[in-house]
Design an enzyme around this catalytic site. Structure first.
Site, mmCIF file in Angstrom:
data_model
loop_
_atom_site.group_PDB
_atom_site.id
_atom_site.type_symbol
_atom_site.label_atom_id
_atom_site.label_comp_id
_atom_site.label_asym_id
_atom_site.label_seq_id
_atom_site.Cartn_x
_atom_site.Cartn_y
_atom_site.Cartn_z
ATOM 1 N N ASP A 1 0.088 11.178 -3.527
ATOM 2 C CA ASP A 1 -0.051 9.774 -3.899
ATOM 3 C C ASP A 1 -0.458 9.749 -5.382
ATOM 4 O OD1 ASP A 1 -0.731 6.899 -3.516
ATOM 5 O OD2 ASP A 1 -2.763 7.640 -3.861
ATOM 6 N N LEU A 2 -0.118 8.675 -6.066
ATOM 7 C CA LEU A 2 -0.423 8.629 -7.508
ATOM 8 C C LEU A 2 -1.747 7.912 -7.801
ATOM 9 C CD1 LEU A 2 2.147 7.766 -10.308
ATOM 10 C CD2 LEU A 2 -0.164 6.926 -10.368
ATOM 11 N N TYR A 3 -1.796 6.602 -7.488
ATOM 12 C CA TYR A 3 -2.934 5.777 -7.907
ATOM 13 C C TYR A 3 -4.168 6.083 -7.059
ATOM 14 C CZ TYR A 3 0.777 3.156 -10.196
ATOM 15 O OH TYR A 3 1.854 2.795 -10.960
ATOM 16 N N ARG B 1 -7.741 -4.024 -8.118
ATOM 17 C CA ARG B 1 -7.131 -2.970 -7.292
ATOM 18 C C ARG B 1 -7.037 -3.420 -5.826
ATOM 19 N NH1 ARG B 1 -3.835 1.343 -6.147
ATOM 20 N NH2 ARG B 1 -4.846 2.879 -4.836
ATOM 21 N N SER C 1 4.899 7.340 -4.419
ATOM 22 C CA SER C 1 4.017 6.236 -4.805
ATOM 23 C C SER C 1 4.651 4.878 -4.545
ATOM 24 C CB SER C 1 3.697 6.364 -6.294
ATOM 25 O OG SER C 1 2.960 5.254 -6.730
ATOM 26 N N ASN C 2 3.766 3.917 -4.352
ATOM 27 C CA ASN C 2 4.212 2.523 -4.275
ATOM 28 C C ASN C 2 4.609 1.980 -5.642
ATOM 29 O OD1 ASN C 2 4.039 2.233 -1.552
ATOM 30 N ND2 ASN C 2 2.013 1.273 -1.541
HETATM 31 C C1 LAC Z 1 0.297 4.744 -4.702
HETATM 32 C C2 LAC Z 1 -0.891 3.837 -4.623
HETATM 33 C C3 LAC Z 1 -0.690 2.528 -4.084
HETATM 34 O O1 LAC Z 1 1.187 4.629 -3.866
HETATM 35 O O2 LAC Z 1 -2.030 4.468 -4.251
HETATM 36 O O3 LAC Z 1 0.377 5.562 -5.638
#
Ligand code: LAC
Length: 226
Positions: free
Chosen positions: A10-12, A41, A118-119
């Site tokens: 996951d990114l964020y 957030r 990621s989203n």
């Molecule tokens: C993602 C976030 C939403 O998908 O955490 O990177």
């Protein structure tokens, strides 16, 4: 860990710290930076989930814009167009966590293919990765935008299986977001939840196979099985 042939992240909130925008918020709205960053957030996530449920997809940047507008309205703070653009573009220049670089370097050196799931839109993911000089780490940058729905919908996790070209059982999914770790576990990935802050795990009917308190510990666990 046994039988892991690739790792996706996951990114964020997992590789990149979303609260790095708090500094910019604090400069614009003294005394409000951290609270704004948290509310922004929280609303950003809610908007992605709610839009998925309503069948009203917009991309992640648009949900981020909308969440910022709500946040300022709720906190009774002014928001003009240049400020809105400045703050949203700070989401494209997030900082990595202190454990990100070393973990990705070690995993990369072991020969495992790595990806982001990621989203964020394809554009956002590429910007965040390029602005932090981390492109070398990833074989695939995978965006929910390609299926026009957000995690934790299983179609997004399924994209990872296709793009990494491996069965889900062989892909370790790494996320700090408990809701995401749950969705990925329901999908069938072996999941490692990164619990940096000693939080309780969500009660959503599935538990991750692994838990680590940072990316370094997760990397140690992966490399033991490689
Ligand atoms: C993602 C976030 C939403 O998908 O955490 O990177």
């Amino acid at each position: 860990m046994e039988g892991i042939s690739a790792v996706v992240f996951d990114l964020y909130g997992t590789l990149y710290d979303v609260h790095s925008v708090a500094l910019e918020l604090e400069a614009l709205y003294p005394g409000e930076g951290l609270e704004m960053s948290r509310l922004w957030r929280q609303k950003q996530l809610e908007y992605t989930w709610l839009r998925s449920l309503m069948g009203q997809y917009i991309n992640f940047e648009s949900a981020t814009y909308d969440a910022l507008r709500f946040c300022c309205a709720q906190m009774k703070l002014p928001l003009d167009t240049p400020t809105q653009e400045r703050l949203c573009s700070s989401y494209l220049r997030l900082r990595t966590f202190s454990d990100t670089f070393d973990a990705l370097r070690r995993l990369k050196n072991s020969g495992l293919p790595l990806g982001i799931v990621s989203n964020g839109s394809n554009y956002s993911i590429a910007q965040v990765v390029d602005n932090s000089d981390m492109r070398w780490a990833f074989n695939e940058l995978i965006s929910a935008d390609d299926v026009a729905i957000f995690k934790p919908d299983s179609r997004v996790y399924a994209l990872a299986e296709q793009r990494m070209d491996l069965p889900r059982e062989q892909i370790l999914f790494v996320s700090s977001n408990a809701w995401d770790a749950t969705g990925a576990t329901h999908f069938g990935f072996p999941v490692c939840w990164i619990n940096r802050q000693g939080n309780a795990f969500d009660e959503l009917g599935a538990r991750p196979k692994y838990v680590a308190s940072n990316l370094g510990m997760m990397t140690d666990m992966v490399l033991k099985g490689v």
